[in-house]
Every structure is written in structure tokens, then in C-alpha cells.
Design a protein around this motif. Structure first.
Motif, PDB file in Angstrom:
ATOM      1  N   ALA A 189     -31.304  41.264  47.571  1.00  0.00           N
ATOM      2  CA  ALA A 189     -30.560  41.334  46.310  1.00  0.00           C
ATOM      3  C   ALA A 189     -29.783  40.051  46.083  1.00  0.00           C
ATOM      4  O   ALA A 189     -29.279  39.434  47.022  1.00  0.00           O
ATOM      5  N   SER A 190     -29.672  39.689  44.801  1.00  0.00           N
ATOM      6  CA  SER A 190     -28.783  38.620  44.366  1.00  0.00           C
ATOM      7  C   SER A 190     -28.236  39.040  43.015  1.00  0.00           C
ATOM      8  O   SER A 190     -29.010  39.303  42.088  1.00  0.00           O
ATOM      9  N   VAL A 191     -26.901  39.125  42.888  1.00  0.00           N
ATOM     10  CA  VAL A 191     -26.292  39.746  41.712  1.00  0.00           C
ATOM     11  C   VAL A 191     -25.091  38.939  41.230  1.00  0.00           C
ATOM     12  O   VAL A 191     -24.281  38.483  42.039  1.00  0.00           O
ATOM     13  N   LEU A 192     -24.999  38.791  39.907  1.00  0.00           N
ATOM     14  CA  LEU A 192     -23.758  38.373  39.261  1.00  0.00           C
ATOM     15  C   LEU A 192     -23.456  39.386  38.167  1.00  0.00           C
ATOM     16  O   LEU A 192     -24.250  39.564  37.240  1.00  0.00           O
ATOM     17  N   ASN A 193     -22.316  40.048  38.297  1.00  0.00           N
ATOM     18  CA  ASN A 193     -21.829  40.941  37.241  1.00  0.00           C
ATOM     19  C   ASN A 193     -20.539  40.325  36.714  1.00  0.00           C
ATOM     20  O   ASN A 193     -19.521  40.316  37.402  1.00  0.00           O
ATOM     21  N   PHE A 194     -20.617  39.760  35.496  1.00  0.00           N
ATOM     22  CA  PHE A 194     -19.491  39.027  34.910  1.00  0.00           C
ATOM     23  C   PHE A 194     -19.008  39.788  33.689  1.00  0.00           C
ATOM     24  O   PHE A 194     -19.767  40.009  32.733  1.00  0.00           O
ATOM     25  N   VAL A 195     -17.743  40.212  33.709  1.00  0.00           N
ATOM     26  CA  VAL A 195     -17.194  41.053  32.643  1.00  0.00           C
ATOM     27  C   VAL A 195     -15.837  40.509  32.215  1.00  0.00           C
ATOM     28  O   VAL A 195     -15.014  40.143  33.058  1.00  0.00           O
ATOM     29  N   ILE A 196     -15.621  40.465  30.892  1.00  0.00           N
ATOM     30  CA  ILE A 196     -14.309  40.139  30.343  1.00  0.00           C
ATOM     31  C   ILE A 196     -13.748  41.395  29.691  1.00  0.00           C
ATOM     32  O   ILE A 196     -14.364  41.964  28.786  1.00  0.00           O
ATOM     33  N   ASN A 197     -12.587  41.829  30.177  1.00  0.00           N
ATOM     34  CA  ASN A 197     -11.878  42.985  29.637  1.00  0.00           C
ATOM     35  C   ASN A 197     -10.720  42.488  28.780  1.00  0.00           C
ATOM     36  O   ASN A 197      -9.744  41.939  29.307  1.00  0.00           O
ATOM     37  N   PRO A 198     -10.791  42.649  27.452  1.00  0.00           N
ATOM     38  CA  PRO A 198      -9.699  42.158  26.618  1.00  0.00           C
ATOM     39  C   PRO A 198      -8.483  43.072  26.687  1.00  0.00           C
ATOM     40  O   PRO A 198      -8.598  44.261  26.978  1.00  0.00           O
ATOM     41  N   LEU A 199      -7.328  42.518  26.428  1.00  0.00           N
ATOM     42  CA  LEU A 199      -6.148  43.348  26.220  1.00  0.00           C
ATOM     43  C   LEU A 199      -6.344  44.185  24.964  1.00  0.00           C
ATOM     44  O   LEU A 199      -6.871  43.701  23.959  1.00  0.00           O
ATOM     45  N   ALA A 200      -5.921  45.437  25.011  1.00  0.00           N
ATOM     46  CA  ALA A 200      -6.107  46.329  23.860  1.00  0.00           C
ATOM     47  C   ALA A 200      -5.274  45.899  22.656  1.00  0.00           C
ATOM     48  O   ALA A 200      -5.488  46.391  21.549  1.00  0.00           O
ATOM     49  N   ARG A 201      -4.354  45.001  22.847  1.00  0.00           N
ATOM     50  CA  ARG A 201      -3.550  44.475  21.736  1.00  0.00           C
ATOM     51  C   ARG A 201      -4.385  43.601  20.801  1.00  0.00           C
ATOM     52  O   ARG A 201      -3.975  43.293  19.689  1.00  0.00           O
ATOM     53  N   PHE A 202      -5.600  43.244  21.237  1.00  0.00           N
ATOM     54  CA  PHE A 202      -6.487  42.408  20.425  1.00  0.00           C
ATOM     55  C   PHE A 202      -7.790  43.156  20.161  1.00  0.00           C
ATOM     56  O   PHE A 202      -8.346  43.784  21.058  1.00  0.00           O
ATOM     57  N   LEU A 229     -14.424  34.312  19.159  1.00  0.00           N
ATOM     58  CA  LEU A 229     -13.823  35.514  18.583  1.00  0.00           C
ATOM     59  C   LEU A 229     -12.417  35.732  19.151  1.00  0.00           C
ATOM     60  O   LEU A 229     -11.485  36.083  18.422  1.00  0.00           O
ATOM     61  N   ALA A 230     -12.283  35.513  20.446  1.00  0.00           N
ATOM     62  CA  ALA A 230     -10.978  35.704  21.086  1.00  0.00           C
ATOM     63  C   ALA A 230      -9.959  34.686  20.581  1.00  0.00           C
ATOM     64  O   ALA A 230      -8.772  35.006  20.410  1.00  0.00           O
ATOM     65  N   ALA A 231     -10.403  33.456  20.342  1.00  0.00           N
ATOM     66  CA  ALA A 231      -9.479  32.403  19.923  1.00  0.00           C
ATOM     67  C   ALA A 231      -8.807  32.732  18.597  1.00  0.00           C
ATOM     68  O   ALA A 231      -7.664  32.335  18.354  1.00  0.00           O
ATOM     69  N   THR A 232      -9.512  33.452  17.716  1.00  0.00           N
ATOM     70  CA  THR A 232      -8.969  33.770  16.394  1.00  0.00           C
ATOM     71  C   THR A 232      -8.376  35.175  16.314  1.00  0.00           C
ATOM     72  O   THR A 232      -7.829  35.549  15.281  1.00  0.00           O
ATOM     73  N   ALA A 233      -8.478  35.951  17.388  1.00  0.00           N
ATOM     74  CA  ALA A 233      -7.978  37.330  17.369  1.00  0.00           C
ATOM     75  C   ALA A 233      -6.451  37.345  17.300  1.00  0.00           C
ATOM     76  O   ALA A 233      -5.775  36.614  18.017  1.00  0.00           O
ATOM     77  N   GLN A 234      -5.924  38.205  16.429  1.00  0.00           N
ATOM     78  CA  GLN A 234      -4.485  38.357  16.254  1.00  0.00           C
ATOM     79  C   GLN A 234      -4.026  39.718  16.776  1.00  0.00           C
ATOM     80  O   GLN A 234      -4.797  40.680  16.789  1.00  0.00           O
ATOM     81  N   PRO A 235      -2.783  39.832  17.218  1.00  0.00           N
ATOM     82  CA  PRO A 235      -2.287  41.121  17.706  1.00  0.00           C
ATOM     83  C   PRO A 235      -2.392  42.208  16.635  1.00  0.00           C
ATOM     84  O   PRO A 235      -2.198  41.949  15.449  1.00  0.00           O
ATOM     85  N   VAL A 236      -2.699  43.424  17.075  1.00  0.00           N
ATOM     86  CA  VAL A 236      -2.837  44.558  16.171  1.00  0.00           C
ATOM     87  C   VAL A 236      -1.618  45.464  16.289  1.00  0.00           C
ATOM     88  O   VAL A 236      -0.758  45.278  17.154  1.00  0.00           O
ATOM     89  N   SER A 237      -1.547  46.454  15.416  1.00  0.00           N
ATOM     90  CA  SER A 237      -0.426  47.397  15.436  1.00  0.00           C
ATOM     91  C   SER A 237      -0.483  48.276  16.682  1.00  0.00           C
ATOM     92  O   SER A 237      -1.513  48.366  17.355  1.00  0.00           O
ATOM     93  N   ASP A 238       0.617  48.977  16.953  1.00  0.00           N
ATOM     94  CA  ASP A 238       0.659  49.852  18.114  1.00  0.00           C
ATOM     95  C   ASP A 238      -0.379  50.973  18.006  1.00  0.00           C
ATOM     96  O   ASP A 238      -1.027  51.321  18.998  1.00  0.00           O
ATOM     97  N   SER A 239      -0.527  51.543  16.825  1.00  0.00           N
ATOM     98  CA  SER A 239      -1.495  52.635  16.676  1.00  0.00           C
ATOM     99  C   SER A 239      -2.925  52.131  16.863  1.00  0.00           C
ATOM    100  O   SER A 239      -3.766  52.817  17.463  1.00  0.00           O
ATOM    101  N   ARG A 240      -3.199  50.934  16.365  1.00  0.00           N
ATOM    102  CA  ARG A 240      -4.529  50.346  16.549  1.00  0.00           C
ATOM    103  C   ARG A 240      -4.759  50.030  18.032  1.00  0.00           C
ATOM    104  O   ARG A 240      -5.850  50.254  18.558  1.00  0.00           O
ATOM    105  N   ARG A 241      -3.750  49.519  18.688  1.00  0.00           N
ATOM    106  CA  ARG A 241      -3.850  49.242  20.122  1.00  0.00           C
ATOM    107  C   ARG A 241      -4.179  50.509  20.895  1.00  0.00           C
ATOM    108  O   ARG A 241      -5.058  50.508  21.781  1.00  0.00           O
ATOM    109  N   ASP A 242      -3.498  51.605  20.581  1.00  0.00           N
ATOM    110  CA  ASP A 242      -3.741  52.857  21.289  1.00  0.00           C
ATOM    111  C   ASP A 242      -5.176  53.348  21.061  1.00  0.00           C
ATOM    112  O   ASP A 242      -5.819  53.873  21.980  1.00  0.00           O
ATOM    113  N   HIS A 243      -5.684  53.168  19.842  1.00  0.00           N
ATOM    114  CA  HIS A 243      -7.057  53.550  19.526  1.00  0.00           C
ATOM    115  C   HIS A 243      -8.048  52.727  20.346  1.00  0.00           C
ATOM    116  O   HIS A 243      -9.001  53.265  20.929  1.00  0.00           O
ATOM    117  N   LEU A 244      -7.827  51.421  20.408  1.00  0.00           N
ATOM    118  CA  LEU A 244      -8.720  50.549  21.167  1.00  0.00           C
ATOM    119  C   LEU A 244      -8.629  50.832  22.660  1.00  0.00           C
ATOM    120  O   LEU A 244      -9.655  50.830  23.370  1.00  0.00           O
TER     121      LEU A 244
END
Length: 257
Positions: free
Chosen positions: A86-99, A201-216
């Protein structure tokens, strides 16, 4: 014996590991960001064991690279090298839910039967058009371009459908010269273009509201719970490193939300 590694952002350098250039590409792409080390226990930063037979033992190395940024809760690479097994790379970016961002996911797997390769910008909530459409409008042209150059990987389970985008690039390639050529000339540039789009996409992402954050956040938890439960690497890692280590690695490192 493992080398001394003090931080999760220390370089991963595994001799003979197939996917080293991909990880180096990803780290280079993130160099312009203000990355910080992400907390990972030493036992998960570097782990070596033996597999195979007594007559022909094979050294297995599993290493982790991880960081965080002002918009990414966790960026991590799980790296496995086990010779021909086996040879494996699993690369994942987990964004903050505020974005309002999807996950970035790259799974690059070589097994004795061939290569299994997948790229996607995975939604936290596929049914939410305000979350998905701005991403898919830009992702689908990339997908169409690279899909035309690769064989289709086949269907994915119905239960997995909510966690993948229409731009899910999924292929199976043979071992040997043909597969190696496609990995270098198609899969690697596709990986870099998917990642480049994600970082834009991340560079232009702006913080969202608290309710939107909770949904994400609720959507992110559904995704990470599913991935932890159905992780296809569980059997392989258990065989290499044992069940106790594997379960803690899956739940406290790979999918720790």
C-alpha cells in the motif's frame, strides 16, 4: 525507531513513498498562508511496524502532517507507505464553520490491484444551494476537463451520495507505465487545480452569522461522523498497526470534529 518530530508541520519524508510530490505540492500551495501547527499526539505523527511474512517482512510507515489557519480548523495529510502492499495519501482540509466553505478531499491510494484516486470539494450540506452553487459553478469546468482524460472509477454507494459534489473526480488506474503516466500528467495537475480553486474560494470567504455557522457545523459533523464510521482505510490500518491505535487515529486525528 521513529525520528524526533516536534511539530505536526515538520516535513514528512518517507523513502520510496509514491505520493511525496503531491504532499509537497500541497504544502507549497499553502506556504502563503499563516499556518500554525495542529495538535497531534506524537504516536500519530510517526508510526512504524512490520507486515508481510516472517521470511519477507515489510516495513510500514504511517506519518501525519497537519496545520491550521485563520479559516481552516484542520488541514491534515495521512501518509502510509508499505512497499507493494500500500501507498496512501489522504489530504483533507476542514474549514472553520464560520466560513461558508466545502471540505477539500484528496484520496490517492495504491494497492496491489491498482491505483484508486479521488478528488472533490465536498459539501457540508448538499441540499443547500447557497452553500453549493457558487462552488460548483467554478468546480464543474475543472471536473469536465480532467474527467475526459481519465477512466471513470465506477458507481459510489447511495449512502455516500450526500457527501460528494457533482465535481467528484474518481478514477481507477492500472499499475505500471500507463498508470504512472496518467498520474503525473493528469492526476497531479488536477489535484493542484482543485486545490488552487479551493484556496481561492477560501481567500474570498467572509464570516457568516451565528445561525449560519451552526447550520454549517451540523453539516460538517454529519460528514465527519460518516467518514469516521465508513473509513475504508480502517481494515488496512488495523492490519498494519492494530485496532486500538487505528480507532484512536481515526477518531482523534483523521475525523476529530
Amino acid at each position: 525507531m521513529s525520528p524526533t518530530r516536534l511539530k505536526s508541520t515538520d516535513p514528512v519524508d518517507i523513502p520510496g513513498w509514491t505520493w511525496q510530490p503531491f504532499l509537497e505540492d500541497a504544502i507549497k500551495a499553502m506556504n502563503s498562508l499563516n499556518i500554525e501547527s495542529y495538535p497531534v499526539k506524537d504516536e500519530f505523527l510517526f508510526k512504524q511496524d512490520q507486515t508481510g511474512s516472517k521470511a519477507k517482512p515489510v516495513t510500514v510507515t504511517t506519518a501525519t502532517w497537519a496545520c491550521k489557519t485563520e479559516k481552516f480548523r484542520q488541514v491534515r495529510a495521512a501518509c502510509v507507505s508499505a512497499g507493494g502492499a500500500a501507498s496512501v495519501l489522504n489530504f483533507v482540509i476542514n474549514p472553520l464553520a464560520r466560513f461558508d466553505l466545502p471540505f477539500f478531499g484528496g484520496d490517492l491510494v495504491t494497492l496491489p490491484a491498482g491505483h484508486l484516486l479521488a478528488l472533490d470539494l465536498q459539501p457540508a450540506d448538499k441540499s443547500d444551494e447557497s452553500h453549493t452553487q457558487p462552488v460548483w459553478d467554478r468546480l464543474l469546468p475543472l471536473f469536465e476537463h480532467w474527467r475526459s482524460k481519465l477512466p471513470d472509477g465506477g458507481p459510489i454507494p447511495d449512502e455516500a451520495q450526500p457527501f460528494f459534489s457533482p465535481g467528484f473526480l474518481w478514477t481507477r488506474l492500472p499499475l505500471g507505465e500507463e498508470g504512472d503516466h496518467l498520474i503525473e500528467t493528469v492526476v497531479r495537475p488536477a489535484f493542484n487545480e482543485y486545490l488552487k480553486l479551493y484556496l481561492e474560494l477560501a481567500a474570498t470567504a467572509q464570516p457568516v452569522s451565528d445561525s449560519r455557522r451552526d447550520h454549517l457545523l451540523a453539516g460538517q459533523r454529519r460528514y465527519t461522523d460518516y467518514r469516521a464510521e465508513k473509513d475504508p482505510a480502517r481494515g488496512m490500518l488495523t492490519r498494519f498497526h492494530g485496532g486500538e491505535w487505528t480507532e484512536e487515529y481515526i477518531h482523534t486525528v483523521l475525523f476529530d470534529l
